[in-house]
Design a protein around this motif. Structure first.
Motif, mmCIF file in Angstrom:
data_model
loop_
_atom_site.group_PDB
_atom_site.id
_atom_site.type_symbol
_atom_site.label_atom_id
_atom_site.label_comp_id
_atom_site.label_asym_id
_atom_site.label_seq_id
_atom_site.Cartn_x
_atom_site.Cartn_y
_atom_site.Cartn_z
ATOM 1 N N GLY A 94 0.819 -1.210 0.000
ATOM 2 C CA GLY A 94 0.000 0.000 0.000
ATOM 3 C C GLY A 94 0.850 1.256 0.000
ATOM 4 N N CYS A 95 1.904 1.238 0.804
ATOM 5 C CA CYS A 95 2.812 2.394 0.828
ATOM 6 C C CYS A 95 3.493 2.578 -0.527
ATOM 7 C CB CYS A 95 3.857 2.207 1.927
ATOM 8 S SG CYS A 95 3.181 2.279 3.608
ATOM 9 N N SER A 96 3.905 1.453 -1.124
ATOM 10 C CA SER A 96 4.560 1.535 -2.431
ATOM 11 C C SER A 96 3.622 2.109 -3.485
ATOM 12 C CB SER A 96 5.048 0.149 -2.867
ATOM 13 O OG SER A 96 5.985 -0.368 -1.942
ATOM 14 N N VAL A 97 2.372 1.628 -3.465
ATOM 15 C CA VAL A 97 1.390 2.127 -4.432
ATOM 16 C C VAL A 97 1.144 3.615 -4.231
ATOM 17 C CG1 VAL A 97 -1.034 2.001 -5.122
ATOM 18 C CG2 VAL A 97 0.270 -0.098 -4.766
ATOM 19 N N TYR A 98 1.059 4.031 -2.982
ATOM 20 C CA TYR A 98 0.808 5.447 -2.695
ATOM 21 C C TYR A 98 1.932 6.329 -3.239
ATOM 22 C CZ TYR A 98 0.656 9.790 -0.061
ATOM 23 O OH TYR A 98 0.663 11.116 0.286
ATOM 24 N N PHE A 99 3.177 5.953 -2.908
ATOM 25 C CA PHE A 99 4.298 6.782 -3.348
ATOM 26 C C PHE A 99 4.494 6.707 -4.862
ATOM 27 C CE2 PHE A 99 5.527 6.228 1.163
ATOM 28 C CZ PHE A 99 5.649 7.560 1.501
ATOM 29 N N LEU A 100 4.229 5.520 -5.446
ATOM 30 C CA LEU A 100 4.332 5.400 -6.898
ATOM 31 C C LEU A 100 3.275 6.256 -7.589
ATOM 32 C CD1 LEU A 100 5.638 4.071 -9.344
ATOM 33 C CD2 LEU A 100 4.036 2.158 -9.086
ATOM 34 N N SER A 101 2.054 6.227 -7.055
ATOM 35 C CA SER A 101 0.989 7.057 -7.626
ATOM 36 C C SER A 101 1.334 8.537 -7.514
ATOM 37 C CB SER A 101 -0.337 6.775 -6.914
ATOM 38 O OG SER A 101 -0.715 5.423 -7.061
ATOM 39 N N LYS A 102 1.927 8.895 -6.392
ATOM 40 C CA LYS A 102 2.325 10.286 -6.206
ATOM 41 C C LYS A 102 3.379 10.693 -7.226
ATOM 42 C CE LYS A 102 3.930 13.510 -2.647
ATOM 43 N NZ LYS A 102 4.361 13.645 -1.231
ATOM 44 N N GLN A 103 4.348 9.813 -7.469
ATOM 45 C CA GLN A 103 5.383 10.101 -8.461
ATOM 46 C C GLN A 103 4.793 10.205 -9.864
ATOM 47 O OE1 GLN A 103 8.235 6.968 -7.934
ATOM 48 N NE2 GLN A 103 9.318 8.020 -6.287
ATOM 49 N N ASP B 212 3.148 13.357 -14.484
ATOM 50 C CA ASP B 212 2.095 13.806 -15.399
ATOM 51 C C ASP B 212 1.962 15.325 -15.370
ATOM 52 O OD1 ASP B 212 1.570 11.240 -16.169
ATOM 53 O OD2 ASP B 212 -0.147 10.968 -14.832
ATOM 54 N N TRP B 213 2.035 15.888 -14.185
ATOM 55 C CA TRP B 213 1.921 17.346 -14.064
ATOM 56 C C TRP B 213 3.059 18.040 -14.801
ATOM 57 C CZ3 TRP B 213 4.787 21.421 -12.248
ATOM 58 C CH2 TRP B 213 4.105 22.631 -12.072
ATOM 59 N N HIS B 214 4.276 17.529 -14.607
ATOM 60 C CA HIS B 214 5.429 18.126 -15.291
ATOM 61 C C HIS B 214 5.311 17.956 -16.806
ATOM 62 C CE1 HIS B 214 7.684 19.298 -11.774
ATOM 63 N NE2 HIS B 214 7.613 18.086 -11.262
ATOM 64 N N GLU B 215 4.816 16.803 -17.253
ATOM 65 C CA GLU B 215 4.664 16.569 -18.689
ATOM 66 C C GLU B 215 3.613 17.501 -19.283
ATOM 67 O OE1 GLU B 215 5.009 15.213 -22.506
ATOM 68 O OE2 GLU B 215 6.350 14.983 -20.787
ATOM 69 N N ARG B 216 2.499 17.685 -18.570
ATOM 70 C CA ARG B 216 1.470 18.602 -19.061
ATOM 71 C C ARG B 216 1.990 20.033 -19.107
ATOM 72 N NH1 ARG B 216 -1.920 15.311 -15.813
ATOM 73 N NH2 ARG B 216 -1.768 16.825 -14.112
ATOM 74 N N ALA B 217 2.767 20.403 -18.093
ATOM 75 C CA ALA B 217 3.342 21.752 -18.082
ATOM 76 C C ALA B 217 4.316 21.928 -19.246
ATOM 77 C CB ALA B 217 4.057 22.004 -16.754
#
Length: 243
Positions: A54-63, A68-73
């Motif tokens: 669960g922790c791995s999924v959370y941090f991976l999703s955050k990354q 995605d945000w940087h790519e859209r920018a």
């Protein structure tokens, strides 16, 4: 209950919990805990694995969200840069179309009487023009804009190839006047498509809009002072231009 009473009660509760903990370990709590852990180690391991996953999924999703945000920018910046120079790019496309038509027009009256001169100037699309159009296509997700820009590139390549065929290496080639007028009409479609995009490129319109290619192609020939009387075939083809 007053504040002093609450404080006293809190201290008393803390002391009781601490005494229970001391009693637990004094009475062999470590051994009991070890036995419990041994009996339930599979379950404990599973729970630990689930928590770790669960922790791995959370941090991976955050990354992923950050990426995605940087790519859209980055995409927004690339689109803004490409659109900022789009008016200049379209002006270059119009210049190429006009140059091609002005080079071809004098050949029409003499096409049946003399070969194309060997020193005939063959205008070529500037490489930076094609590169700028490609960057705009890569930066946008507007299907209508992509279609028009792609057609400009295609038509420039076709016109350049047609003009190139007028003269072979080392000798002149004769050609039909109607073919030359067809090349002129095709070059005029480049001008027409570029002119159609100017309001969008300048920020006057939010969308590309519908392209009336026959009307704009005919207008392009008139802008370049191509006479309907002397170049009837070119105007006929312009009036029937299709996207």
């Amino acid at each position: 209950m007053e504040w002093n009473d609450i404080t006293t009660y809190g201290v008393w509760a803390y002391e009781q919990v601490w005494r229970c903990a001391e009693s637990f370990f004094d009475w062999g709590g470590w051994a009991a805990f070890g036995k419990w852990l041994k009996d339930w180690q599979t379950l404990v391991s599973g729970v630990a694995a689930v928590l770790a996953a669960g922790c791995s999924v959370y941090f991976l999703s955050k990354q992923i969200r950050q990426a995605d945000w940087h790519e859209r920018a980055r995409q927004r910046r690339r689109f803004a840069a490409a659109r900022a120079i789009l008016p200049l790019t379209l002006s270059q496309a119009c210049d190429y179309a006009e140059m091609a038509i002005r080079e071809l027009a004098p050949l029409v009256p003499a096409a049946r009487m003399a070969p194309v001169p060997v020193n005939f100037s063959r205008p070529e699309p500037p490489p930076e023009l094609v590169a700028s159009l490609e960057r705009m296509i890569e930066a946008t997700d507007d299907p209508a804009l992509i279609v028009v820009l792609s057609e400009i590139i295609i038509e420039m390549q076709v016109v350049a190839a047609n003009i190139r065929q007028l003269v072979t290496v080392g000798r002149a080639r004769t050609t039909d006047a109607q073919n030359i007028q067809a090349y002129m009409a095709r070059a005029a479609t480049i001008y027409a498509r570029a002119e159609h995009l100017f309001p969008y490129a300048r920020g006057e319109h939010a969308t590309v809009g519908k392209l009336d290619l026959p009307a704009l192609t005919t207008k392009a020939l008139k802008i370049m002072s191509v006479s309907p009387h002397d170049y009837e075939v070119a105007y006929t083809l312009a009036a029937n231009a299709k996207t």
